[in-house]
Design an enzyme around this catalytic site. Structure first.
Site, PDB file in Angstrom:
ATOM      1  N   TYR A   1      44.664  51.928  36.135  1.00  0.00           N
ATOM      2  CA  TYR A   1      44.174  51.606  34.796  1.00  0.00           C
ATOM      3  C   TYR A   1      43.464  52.838  34.209  1.00  0.00           C
ATOM      4  O   TYR A   1      42.555  53.374  34.839  1.00  0.00           O
ATOM      5  CB  TYR A   1      43.223  50.409  34.900  1.00  0.00           C
ATOM      6  CG  TYR A   1      42.507  50.072  33.626  1.00  0.00           C
ATOM      7  CD1 TYR A   1      43.203  49.557  32.548  1.00  0.00           C
ATOM      8  CD2 TYR A   1      41.146  50.272  33.499  1.00  0.00           C
ATOM      9  CE1 TYR A   1      42.550  49.248  31.365  1.00  0.00           C
ATOM     10  CE2 TYR A   1      40.477  49.960  32.333  1.00  0.00           C
ATOM     11  CZ  TYR A   1      41.193  49.454  31.273  1.00  0.00           C
ATOM     12  OH  TYR A   1      40.530  49.163  30.111  1.00  0.00           O
TER      13      TYR A   1
ATOM     14  N   LYS B   1      40.855  39.349  32.510  1.00  0.00           N
ATOM     15  CA  LYS B   1      42.296  39.115  32.500  1.00  0.00           C
ATOM     16  C   LYS B   1      42.589  37.694  33.009  1.00  0.00           C
ATOM     17  O   LYS B   1      42.041  36.760  32.474  1.00  0.00           O
ATOM     18  CB  LYS B   1      42.987  40.225  33.299  1.00  0.00           C
ATOM     19  CG  LYS B   1      42.474  41.637  32.959  1.00  0.00           C
ATOM     20  CD  LYS B   1      42.793  42.070  31.525  1.00  0.00           C
ATOM     21  CE  LYS B   1      42.065  43.336  31.099  1.00  0.00           C
ATOM     22  NZ  LYS B   1      42.209  44.489  31.985  1.00  0.00           N
TER      23      LYS B   1
ATOM     24  N   ASP C   1      41.802  47.283  43.412  1.00  0.00           N
ATOM     25  CA  ASP C   1      41.800  46.618  42.106  1.00  0.00           C
ATOM     26  C   ASP C   1      43.036  45.721  42.093  1.00  0.00           C
ATOM     27  O   ASP C   1      44.166  46.203  41.999  1.00  0.00           O
ATOM     28  CB  ASP C   1      41.844  47.664  40.982  1.00  0.00           C
ATOM     29  CG  ASP C   1      41.833  47.035  39.585  1.00  0.00           C
ATOM     30  OD1 ASP C   1      42.173  45.843  39.462  1.00  0.00           O
ATOM     31  OD2 ASP C   1      41.502  47.751  38.622  1.00  0.00           O
TER      32      ASP C   1
ATOM     33  N   ARG D   1      17.717  38.109  35.737  1.00  0.00           N
ATOM     34  CA  ARG D   1      18.477  39.332  36.006  1.00  0.00           C
ATOM     35  C   ARG D   1      19.288  39.221  37.297  1.00  0.00           C
ATOM     36  O   ARG D   1      20.338  39.819  37.421  1.00  0.00           O
ATOM     37  CB  ARG D   1      17.607  40.587  36.009  1.00  0.00           C
ATOM     38  CG  ARG D   1      18.488  41.819  36.020  1.00  0.00           C
ATOM     39  CD  ARG D   1      17.829  43.196  35.925  1.00  0.00           C
ATOM     40  NE  ARG D   1      16.591  43.253  35.243  1.00  0.00           N
ATOM     41  CZ  ARG D   1      15.429  43.443  35.878  1.00  0.00           C
ATOM     42  NH1 ARG D   1      15.398  43.585  37.185  1.00  0.00           N
ATOM     43  NH2 ARG D   1      14.324  43.485  35.185  1.00  0.00           N
TER      44      ARG D   1
HETATM   45  C1  LIG Z   1      41.425  45.639  32.153  1.00  0.00           C
HETATM   46  C2  LIG Z   1      41.414  46.288  33.471  1.00  0.00           C
HETATM   47  C3  LIG Z   1      40.253  46.893  33.975  1.00  0.00           C
HETATM   48  C4  LIG Z   1      38.965  46.978  33.177  1.00  0.00           C
HETATM   49  O1  LIG Z   1      38.404  45.719  32.986  1.00  0.00           O
HETATM   50  P1  LIG Z   1      37.479  45.334  31.709  1.00  0.00           P
HETATM   51  O2  LIG Z   1      37.139  43.919  31.977  1.00  0.00           O
HETATM   52  O3  LIG Z   1      38.313  45.550  30.485  1.00  0.00           O
HETATM   53  O4  LIG Z   1      36.286  46.243  31.743  1.00  0.00           O
HETATM   54  C5  LIG Z   1      40.311  47.447  35.238  1.00  0.00           C
HETATM   55  N1  LIG Z   1      41.450  47.415  35.973  1.00  0.00           N
HETATM   56  C6  LIG Z   1      42.586  46.847  35.514  1.00  0.00           C
HETATM   57  C7  LIG Z   1      43.797  46.842  36.365  1.00  0.00           C
HETATM   58  C8  LIG Z   1      42.608  46.259  34.250  1.00  0.00           C
HETATM   59  O5  LIG Z   1      43.741  45.721  33.790  1.00  0.00           O
END
Ligand SMILES: *Cc1c(COP(=O)(O)O)cnc(C)c1O
Length: 378
Positions: free
Chosen positions: A104, A202, A177, A52
């Site tokens: 997002y 991504k 982010d 974990r």
């Molecule tokens: C896709 C995305 C997220 C969420 O990520 P997941 O891996 O799909 O949970 C958060 N912020 C941005 C800018 C994104 O493009």
């Protein structure tokens, strides 16, 4: 002492992740959920007790990002959303947060619901206005300021250094982010952010076959970061070893992929911006983009995400999308294959322009990408 290694070298060597036991140049996938104790009941490897929170494979993946971000500590999570949720969960009732309005949509949705349930005041702001941001921080004194730069899908650029100053002056933390920028193009921690977040689903993975999220901090001893780390262990939102292994493999080419995608995106954005069937292209690499100068200052490239506003309405946007052959029609971004998405269909309540097509540019030959748009625009 030897010179610190450059990002491409760190990535190509996966920060030194090799197989010491077998002398392999790549690490094995270690899937064991539990780890041995010896006759005296001591752990054979004191840092490995139970999967974990103790995984060599996950730690290797974290070390690659830690070095690329210049972070004190990095933690992987099973998705980008799990990483964002982990960053907010230590907040207490009665605190306030300030969140960039055009982030997002999944993040805004979750943060809104979380704040309601927890009795946390959530305020939204256009964080690209640095003066308004400073004034809001002074008034609200948020425990967290959450921004996304470049933002998805409007490609707004946020001044990270100013945002950090604004929130830290009142005792709060800045979370950035930076998914669209990737660690190959921007280091938010060096610009003053407290925590940088990526959806590793991504470009960090980049092959559209792993779901993961990652947080990195510039102060591993801070109470908020310690709470995030403890909660990951206790609540168990951890990445599996197979995903971590795939990430180690993928991140070796992260700088190379991002460079190729960014080059393609720059050429495609300029081409579409000059196309008579296009109204506007939102891409920080274009000189007429409001965030261009700032993006040029805080990023080493403009990234592979853009939004294209076609001349016409939603049906015209969908018609163009329907004609594309190289660009795949699917959500997500940052992969080696180019994707398009009609965000207004996905987020009907968002107020996004109905003619907006979000474009994630991959590593294909630029001639094929341009020809595909030219034939689709007719
Ligand atoms: C896709 C995305 C997220 C969420 O990520 P997941 O891996 O799909 O949970 C958060 N912020 C941005 C800018 C994104 O493009």
């Amino acid at each position: 002492m030897s010179k610190p290694r450059k990002p491409a070298t760190i990535a190509a060597h996966a920060a030194g992740a090799i197989d010491h036991a077998a002398a392999g140049v790549v690490p094995p996938v270690q899937t064991s959920t539990t780890f041995l104790r010896n006759e005296g009941y001591d752990l054979v490897r004191p840092d490995n007790i139970y999967l974990r929170d103790d995984s060599d494979t996950v730690r290797h993946a974290e070390e690659v990002i830690r070095q690329l971000e210049g972070a004190a500590e990095t933690l992987f999570f099973p998705s980008g959303m799990a990483a964002i949720a982990a960053a907010f969960r230590p907040l207490k009732a009665g605190e306030a947060v300030l969140v960039q309005s055009d982030i997002y949509y999944g993040a805004k949705k979750w943060i809104t619901g979380f704040c309601e349930r927890r009795d946390i005041a959530m305020h939204l702001i256009d964080a690209s206005d640095a003066e308004a941001l400073a004034a809001a921080c002074a008034k609200i004194k948020p425990a967290i300021l959450h921004v996304e730069t470049p933002s998805n899908p409007l490609l707004k650029t946020i001044d990270i250094a100013k945002a950090a100053e604004a929130v830290q002056a009142h005792g709060g933390l800045l979370i950035v982010d930076a998914t669209a920028a990737t660690p190959a193009l921007m280091q938010p921690l060096a610009l003053g952010a407290d925590i940088v977040m990526h959806s590793a689903t991504k470009a960090i993975n980049g092959h559209s076959d792993v779901l993961a999220g990652v947080l990195s901090a510039n102060n591993a001893e801070g109470p908020h970061w310690q709470a995030i780390k403890l909660d990951r262990h206790d609540a168990g939102a951890v990445l599996g070893p197979f995903e971590a292994w795939l990430l180690i493999r993928a991140m070796r080419t992260l700088p190379l992929r991002v460079k190729a995608m960014t080059e393609n995106a720059g050429v495609l954005a300029a081409h579409l911006n000059a196309h008579p069937a296009i109204d506007q292209v939102l891409y920080p690499g274009l000189p007429d983009h409001p965030g261009h100068a700032l993006a040029a200052k805080q990023m080493s490239g403009f990234g592979s995400l853009m939004s294209v506003l076609v001349k016409g309405d939603a049906s015209r946007a969908l018609e163009v999308i329907g004609k594309l052959r190289v660009f795949l029609r699917a959500t997500s971004l940052g992969g080696v294959e180019s994707l398009v998405e009609h965000r207004p269909t996905i987020e009907p309540q968002s107020g996004l322009p109905e003619n907006l097509i979000r474009v994630s540019v991959g590593i294909e030959d630029i001639d094929d990408l341009i020809a595909d748009w030219d034939q689709a625009l007719g």
